[in-house]
Design a protein around this motif. Structure first.
Motif, PDB file in Angstrom:
ATOM      1  N   THR A   3       0.843  -1.189   0.000  1.00 17.30           N
ATOM      2  CA  THR A   3       0.000   0.000   0.000  1.00 17.30           C
ATOM      3  C   THR A   3       0.879   1.239   0.000  1.00 17.30           C
ATOM      4  O   THR A   3       1.851   1.319   0.741  1.00 17.30           O
ATOM      5  CB  THR A   3      -0.901  -0.009   1.246  1.00 17.30           C
ATOM      6  N   GLN A   4       0.540   2.198  -0.852  1.00 17.62           N
ATOM      7  CA  GLN A   4       1.255   3.468  -0.891  1.00 17.62           C
ATOM      8  C   GLN A   4       0.318   4.560  -0.383  1.00 17.62           C
ATOM      9  O   GLN A   4      -0.831   4.661  -0.823  1.00 17.62           O
ATOM     10  CB  GLN A   4       1.721   3.786  -2.308  1.00 17.62           C
ATOM     11  N   LEU A   5       0.822   5.366   0.528  1.00 18.23           N
ATOM     12  CA  LEU A   5       0.039   6.453   1.104  1.00 18.23           C
ATOM     13  C   LEU A   5       0.211   7.719   0.276  1.00 18.23           C
ATOM     14  O   LEU A   5       1.251   7.920  -0.360  1.00 18.23           O
ATOM     15  CB  LEU A   5       0.488   6.723   2.536  1.00 18.23           C
ATOM     16  N   PHE A   6      -0.813   8.559   0.294  1.00 17.01           N
ATOM     17  CA  PHE A   6      -0.693   9.870  -0.342  1.00 17.01           C
ATOM     18  C   PHE A   6      -1.345  10.930   0.537  1.00 17.01           C
ATOM     19  O   PHE A   6      -2.252  10.652   1.312  1.00 17.01           O
ATOM     20  CB  PHE A   6      -1.270   9.894  -1.760  1.00 17.01           C
ATOM     21  N   LYS A   7      -0.826  12.139   0.422  1.00 11.54           N
ATOM     22  CA  LYS A   7      -1.347  13.298   1.135  1.00 11.54           C
ATOM     23  C   LYS A   7      -0.948  14.515   0.316  1.00 11.54           C
ATOM     24  O   LYS A   7       0.236  14.710   0.042  1.00 11.54           O
ATOM     25  CB  LYS A   7      -0.753  13.375   2.535  1.00 11.54           C
ATOM     26  N   PHE A   8      -1.917  15.307  -0.099  1.00  3.56           N
ATOM     27  CA  PHE A   8      -1.631  16.471  -0.935  1.00  3.56           C
ATOM     28  C   PHE A   8      -2.786  17.451  -0.879  1.00  3.56           C
ATOM     29  O   PHE A   8      -3.841  17.159  -0.313  1.00  3.56           O
ATOM     30  CB  PHE A   8      -1.332  16.054  -2.380  1.00  3.56           C
ATOM     31  N   TYR A   9      -2.582  18.601  -1.484  1.00  3.19           N
ATOM     32  CA  TYR A   9      -3.595  19.645  -1.534  1.00  3.19           C
ATOM     33  C   TYR A   9      -4.255  19.638  -2.907  1.00  3.19           C
ATOM     34  O   TYR A   9      -3.570  19.604  -3.934  1.00  3.19           O
ATOM     35  CB  TYR A   9      -2.961  21.017  -1.269  1.00  3.19           C
ATOM     36  N   THR A  10      -5.570  19.673  -2.920  1.00  2.00           N
ATOM     37  CA  THR A  10      -6.331  19.725  -4.163  1.00  2.00           C
ATOM     38  C   THR A  10      -7.493  20.693  -3.982  1.00  2.00           C
ATOM     39  O   THR A  10      -7.841  21.046  -2.857  1.00  2.00           O
ATOM     40  CB  THR A  10      -6.822  18.318  -4.574  1.00  2.00           C
ATOM     41  N   GLN A  11      -8.076  21.116  -5.082  1.00  2.04           N
ATOM     42  CA  GLN A  11      -9.197  22.049  -5.021  1.00  2.04           C
ATOM     43  C   GLN A  11     -10.395  21.472  -5.755  1.00  2.04           C
ATOM     44  O   GLN A  11     -10.302  20.449  -6.415  1.00  2.04           O
ATOM     45  CB  GLN A  11      -8.792  23.387  -5.644  1.00  2.04           C
ATOM     46  N   TYR A  12     -11.512  22.153  -5.630  1.00  3.75           N
ATOM     47  CA  TYR A  12     -12.749  21.809  -6.336  1.00  3.75           C
ATOM     48  C   TYR A  12     -13.274  20.426  -5.982  1.00  3.75           C
ATOM     49  O   TYR A  12     -13.938  19.776  -6.793  1.00  3.75           O
ATOM     50  CB  TYR A  12     -12.588  21.985  -7.851  1.00  3.75           C
ATOM     51  N   ASN A  13     -12.944  19.945  -4.762  1.00  2.00           N
ATOM     52  CA  ASN A  13     -13.494  18.693  -4.232  1.00  2.00           C
ATOM     53  C   ASN A  13     -13.276  17.509  -5.168  1.00  2.00           C
ATOM     54  O   ASN A  13     -14.176  16.691  -5.368  1.00  2.00           O
ATOM     55  CB  ASN A  13     -14.984  18.856  -3.914  1.00  2.00           C
ATOM     56  N   GLN A  14     -12.055  17.419  -5.707  1.00  2.00           N
ATOM     57  CA  GLN A  14     -11.766  16.304  -6.609  1.00  2.00           C
ATOM     58  C   GLN A  14     -10.268  16.113  -6.786  1.00  2.00           C
ATOM     59  O   GLN A  14      -9.488  17.030  -6.571  1.00  2.00           O
ATOM     60  CB  GLN A  14     -12.412  16.521  -7.967  1.00  2.00           C
ATOM     61  N   PHE A  15      -9.905  14.888  -7.169  1.00  2.00           N
ATOM     62  CA  PHE A  15      -8.566  14.599  -7.661  1.00  2.00           C
ATOM     63  C   PHE A  15      -8.703  13.508  -8.707  1.00  2.00           C
ATOM     64  O   PHE A  15      -9.797  12.972  -8.914  1.00  2.00           O
ATOM     65  CB  PHE A  15      -7.584  14.234  -6.529  1.00  2.00           C
TER      66      PHE A  15
END
Length: 160
Positions: A3-15
């Motif tokens: 399993t690879q974890l991710f954490k980031f900033y996104t906008q408009y309630n989507q990625f």
């Protein structure tokens, strides 16, 4: 694969989850149509959009499986949805919105995949149009080889 974890900033309630060479149009009127909004999953042949509850900091994990998980306890999640994606390059990318920065790259065998997205802690988000440090929504993504590209909601989220 682990399993690879991710954490980031996104906008408009989507990625997005996409093939490295994706040509699908996330800006088309058909991408986020009513069915996609309700399912919280938009589909093009080589890119999918995942709807998030929070606007801002996104946390989650991704895992490539040999076969789909069975006997999943859906009560643990707020929303669960599946769809299909083509990864002809063998390089899957997780991208933020709206500038499509690559946040994570996962190497897979080229081909067609089934993607299952588990969304949890959605009620932790107080405002879905402002980022907050208290937002604790979480997204687990599983994918495995499959030619099934149909969108299917396994559990529908309804905000309390």
């Amino acid at each position: 694969m682990k399993t690879q974890l991710f954490k980031f900033y996104t906008q408009y309630n989507q990625f997005y989850v996409a093939d490295k060479t994706a040509t699908g149009n996330t800006g088309s009127l058909n991408f986020w149509d009513e069915k996609a909004f309700n399912a919280r999953l938009a589909l093009e042949h080589d890119i999918i959009g995942i709807s998030t509850q929070s606007y801002g900091n996104i946390k989650g994990e991704i895992e490539v499986l040999e076969k789909p998980s069975v006997n999943v306890d859906l009560q643990k999640y707020d929303h669960v949805v599946e769809g299909g994606i083509q990864i002809p390059s063998g390089e899957l990318q997780i991208l933020n919105s709206p500038d499509n920065n690559v946040e994570l790259t996962v190497n897979v065998n080229p081909g067609n995949y089934r993607v299952r997205v588990y969304s949890s802690n959605l009620d932790s988000v107080e405002e879905d149009d402002e980022p907050h440090d208290t937002d604790a929504d979480y997204y687990r993504i599983e994918l495995w080889k499959s030619d099934n590209n149909e969108r299917k909601v396994l559990k529908q989220y309804n905000r309390n």
